[in-house]
Scaffold this motif. Sequence first.
Motif, short mmCIF file in Angstrom:
data_model
loop_
_atom_site.label_atom_id
_atom_site.label_comp_id
_atom_site.label_asym_id
_atom_site.label_seq_id
_atom_site.Cartn_x
_atom_site.Cartn_y
_atom_site.Cartn_z
N TYR A 123 0.83 -1.21 0.00
CA TYR A 123 0.00 0.00 0.00
C TYR A 123 0.87 1.26 0.00
CZ TYR A 123 -2.63 3.85 1.97
OH TYR A 123 -3.16 5.08 2.20
N LEU A 124 1.89 1.28 0.88
CA LEU A 124 2.77 2.44 0.94
C LEU A 124 3.53 2.63 -0.36
CD1 LEU A 124 4.22 2.08 4.56
CD2 LEU A 124 2.56 3.76 3.74
N SER A 125 3.96 1.51 -0.97
CA SER A 125 4.65 1.61 -2.25
C SER A 125 3.74 2.20 -3.32
CB SER A 125 5.15 0.23 -2.68
OG SER A 125 5.73 0.28 -3.96
N THR A 126 2.49 1.69 -3.38
CA THR A 126 1.52 2.21 -4.35
C THR A 126 1.21 3.67 -4.07
OG1 THR A 126 0.55 0.01 -4.53
CG2 THR A 126 -0.76 1.85 -5.36
N LEU A 127 1.05 3.99 -2.78
CA LEU A 127 0.75 5.36 -2.40
C LEU A 127 1.90 6.29 -2.77
CD1 LEU A 127 -1.30 7.20 -1.01
CD2 LEU A 127 -0.18 6.71 1.16
N SER A 128 3.14 5.83 -2.55
CA SER A 128 4.31 6.65 -2.90
C SER A 128 4.35 6.91 -4.41
CB SER A 128 5.60 5.95 -2.46
OG SER A 128 5.63 5.81 -1.05
N LYS A 129 4.06 5.86 -5.20
CA LYS A 129 4.05 6.03 -6.64
C LYS A 129 2.97 7.01 -7.07
CE LYS A 129 5.90 1.44 -7.75
NZ LYS A 129 5.62 0.11 -8.37
N LYS A 130 1.81 6.92 -6.43
CA LYS A 130 0.73 7.83 -6.80
C LYS A 130 1.07 9.25 -6.40
CE LYS A 130 -3.09 4.86 -7.52
NZ LYS A 130 -4.52 4.88 -7.74
N ILE A 131 1.73 9.42 -5.21
CA ILE A 131 2.14 10.75 -4.79
C ILE A 131 3.18 11.31 -5.75
CG2 ILE A 131 3.36 12.03 -2.99
CD1 ILE A 131 1.97 10.21 -0.95
N GLU A 132 4.12 10.44 -6.17
CA GLU A 132 5.14 10.86 -7.14
C GLU A 132 4.49 11.28 -8.45
OE1 GLU A 132 9.07 8.99 -9.43
OE2 GLU A 132 8.09 7.88 -7.80
N ASN A 133 3.50 10.49 -8.90
CA ASN A 133 2.79 10.85 -10.13
C ASN A 133 2.03 12.16 -9.97
OD1 ASN A 133 3.69 8.57 -11.49
ND2 ASN A 133 1.94 7.34 -10.84
N LEU A 134 1.44 12.33 -8.78
CA LEU A 134 0.71 13.58 -8.51
C LEU A 134 1.65 14.77 -8.49
CD1 LEU A 134 -1.81 12.43 -5.76
CD2 LEU A 134 -2.36 13.12 -8.09
N GLN A 135 2.87 14.56 -7.93
CA GLN A 135 3.85 15.65 -7.93
C GLN A 135 4.27 16.00 -9.35
OE1 GLN A 135 6.84 14.05 -5.30
NE2 GLN A 135 5.96 15.01 -3.48
N LYS A 136 4.49 14.95 -10.17
CA LYS A 136 4.83 15.21 -11.57
C LYS A 136 3.69 15.94 -12.28
CE LYS A 136 7.94 11.24 -12.16
NZ LYS A 136 8.15 9.95 -12.87
N GLU A 137 2.50 15.48 -11.99
CA GLU A 137 1.33 16.14 -12.59
C GLU A 137 1.22 17.58 -12.10
OE1 GLU A 137 -3.48 15.44 -13.09
OE2 GLU A 137 -2.27 14.04 -11.92
N LYS A 138 1.56 17.79 -10.81
CA LYS A 138 1.52 19.15 -10.26
C LYS A 138 2.52 20.04 -10.98
CE LYS A 138 2.47 21.74 -6.04
NZ LYS A 138 3.00 21.67 -4.66
N ILE A 139 3.78 19.52 -11.19
CA ILE A 139 4.80 20.29 -11.90
C ILE A 139 4.32 20.61 -13.32
CG2 ILE A 139 7.14 20.21 -12.84
CD1 ILE A 139 7.90 18.50 -10.39
N HIS A 140 3.76 19.59 -13.96
CA HIS A 140 3.25 19.78 -15.32
C HIS A 140 2.14 20.84 -15.34
CE1 HIS A 140 2.13 18.81 -19.41
NE2 HIS A 140 0.88 18.60 -19.01
N LEU A 141 1.25 20.78 -14.36
CA LEU A 141 0.16 21.74 -14.29
C LEU A 141 0.68 23.14 -13.99
CD1 LEU A 141 -2.53 19.68 -12.35
CD2 LEU A 141 -2.59 20.33 -14.76
N GLU A 142 1.72 23.22 -13.13
CA GLU A 142 2.30 24.53 -12.83
C GLU A 142 2.93 25.14 -14.08
OE1 GLU A 142 4.95 23.72 -9.62
OE2 GLU A 142 3.41 24.02 -8.07
N ARG A 143 3.62 24.28 -14.86
CA ARG A 143 4.20 24.77 -16.11
C ARG A 143 3.11 25.27 -17.06
NH1 ARG A 143 8.66 19.98 -17.24
NH2 ARG A 143 10.16 20.61 -15.61
N ASN A 144 2.07 24.47 -17.15
CA ASN A 144 0.95 24.89 -18.00
C ASN A 144 0.33 26.18 -17.49
OD1 ASN A 144 1.22 22.74 -19.74
ND2 ASN A 144 -0.27 21.46 -18.68
N LEU A 145 0.25 26.29 -16.14
CA LEU A 145 -0.32 27.49 -15.55
C LEU A 145 0.54 28.71 -15.86
CD1 LEU A 145 -2.47 28.77 -13.74
CD2 LEU A 145 -1.06 28.19 -11.76
N ASN A 146 1.88 28.55 -15.74
CA ASN A 146 2.78 29.66 -16.06
C ASN A 146 2.66 30.05 -17.53
OD1 ASN A 146 3.76 29.77 -13.43
ND2 ASN A 146 5.40 28.32 -13.84
N GLN A 147 2.60 29.04 -18.40
CA GLN A 147 2.44 29.30 -19.82
C GLN A 147 1.14 30.04 -20.10
OE1 GLN A 147 4.58 28.89 -22.23
NE2 GLN A 147 3.21 29.55 -23.88
#
Length: 456
Positions: free
Chosen positions: A340-364
Motif C-alpha cells: 500500500y505504501l509503495s503504491t501510495l508513494s508512486k501515486k504521490i510521485e505521479n501527482l507531484q509530476k502532474e503538479k509540476i506539469h500543471l504549474e508549467r501549463n499554468l505559467n504558460q
Amino acid sequence: MDKVLFESEGKKYYLVSAQNNIVLYKSGEDSSKMNLIDNAISDFDASFADKNIVIIYFSKERNIVLATLNNDNKIVKKILYHYNDKSIYADNFRLIIFNNDIHVFFMEHNLSNPKRISLKHYNFNGTLKANEIAVINNVQLKPFYSVASDKLGVLHLAYVTNENTQKIYYTAYINNMWTLKTTVSEAVSIEYPNIKIDDKRNIHVCWVEENIIKELKYRKKINGGWPKGSWDKKITLSFSDTILGPCISVIDSSMWCTWVQQNTFYSAISSDSGNSFSRPFKLAEKPSSYELVKKIEPSSERITYANSDGCELPFETDKNDILYDKESYFTFYIKEVQEYLSTLSKKIENLQKEKIHLERNLNQKSYEIALKNRSIEELKENLKKFYEDRTKYTTKIDNLNSVCNNILSENEKLKKQIKDLQNKIIILNSKLNEKAENGTIDKIKSIFFGKSNEHL
C-alpha cells in the motif's frame, strides 16, 4: 445476474446465461442440462414465487419478460413491457418477489444517447407501476447498484451516480414510494456497492472508492427512528488497487465482508453488528474456482461466492484467534501495508509530476494571458482613438451635410428664379411678335390707302 443457484428436493440446480440462452443445469452425478429460454439478449435474474422459479430478462423482441418455470419444467411467459423504440435496450436485471409483489430492477440504455443510463424499478401486482429512480451519466458497465429486502418486505437500495464526482446514495421503497435519497459517500471513483439488511433491520453497505488509492469502505445505518435512523462513520477495511466484488454475509450472528484482492479471497469479520471489524485475513480457497452468484430459497435470497458445482465458499466460523481493532483498520499485514505504501508513494510521485506539469501549463497560460491583456490594452487605446476620430469625422460630416442642404435649398431657389425668367422671356417674345405683326399691317395699309389712318 449471470448465474443463480437453488435447491429442490435435495438436489442443486443453477441457471446460467449463455449465448442468448438461459440454461438450467442440475449438478451432481446425474448432471443434466435443459435449455429454457432461447431469445434472451441480456443477463437475467430469478427468484422463487411459491414453489415455482420466476425469471426476468430482455428478449430479442424488445420485451421485458417474466417467465415462470412450473413443476413440470414448462415455461409460461408474460410480457411486462414492450419497447417500440429500437434504440432502447435493458440489462443488469435484479428480481425480488415478496408475497404477491414482484419487483424488477434494471438499467435502461438508449443508443441515441449512450451516456444516459436510467435505473428503473417496476412493481407488478396485477398492474404495473414504473419508477425511474435515477439517471446515471457515463457509467462503466460494472454493477453500480445493489438492492435487498428486509423481513417486512421493505426494499433497500444503494446506487452510484456520476455527477461532478461519483456518489453512492441510499433510498428505501416504503408504502409504494421511494424515500428521499441520502448520501452515503462521495469520491473520485466509486464501484461495487453491496447492501445487506440484518435481522434487526440495520442497513450495512460496503463499496470500493478511490481518491488517491482504492479503499474498501463500510458504513452502517442503525434502526433508531427507522427508516430515518442515522449513519455511522465510514470504516476502511482494506487498501489495494486490486479489490474486486466485496460482499456482506451474516453467518452465525457474525457479519462477514468478503472480497477478492490480488487473486486471493480476504474476509473481515464483525461480531458487534458492524461497529468494529477484525483485521483482514486470507481464506484458503482461491477465486479462480468461484464466482459471485445469487442463491435463492423459497423464503430468502443472498449474494454469495460459489463454484461451478453450486457449493458456496467455505467460511470457518470459529475465529477465536482473529484480532479486532476498533481504532485502526490499516495494520492488517506488513506485506499489504508495504504494498500500500509503495503504491501510495508512486501515486504521490505521479501527482507531484502532474503538479509540476500543471504549474508549467499554468505559467504558460499566465504568460499567454499577460500577452493577451497587453493586446487588449492596445486594442482599447486604438478603439478609443477610433471613437475620437469617428466623433470628429461625424461632426465634419454633419457640417458638410448642413452645407449641402443649404446648397440644395439655394439650388431650388435658383431653379425657381430661372423658371420665372423663362416665363417672362416667353411673354416678352409674345409681345414682340404682336408688335411686329401690327407694324406689318400698317405698312400694307399705307401702300393701299396712302397715309395711314391713325384713327382707325
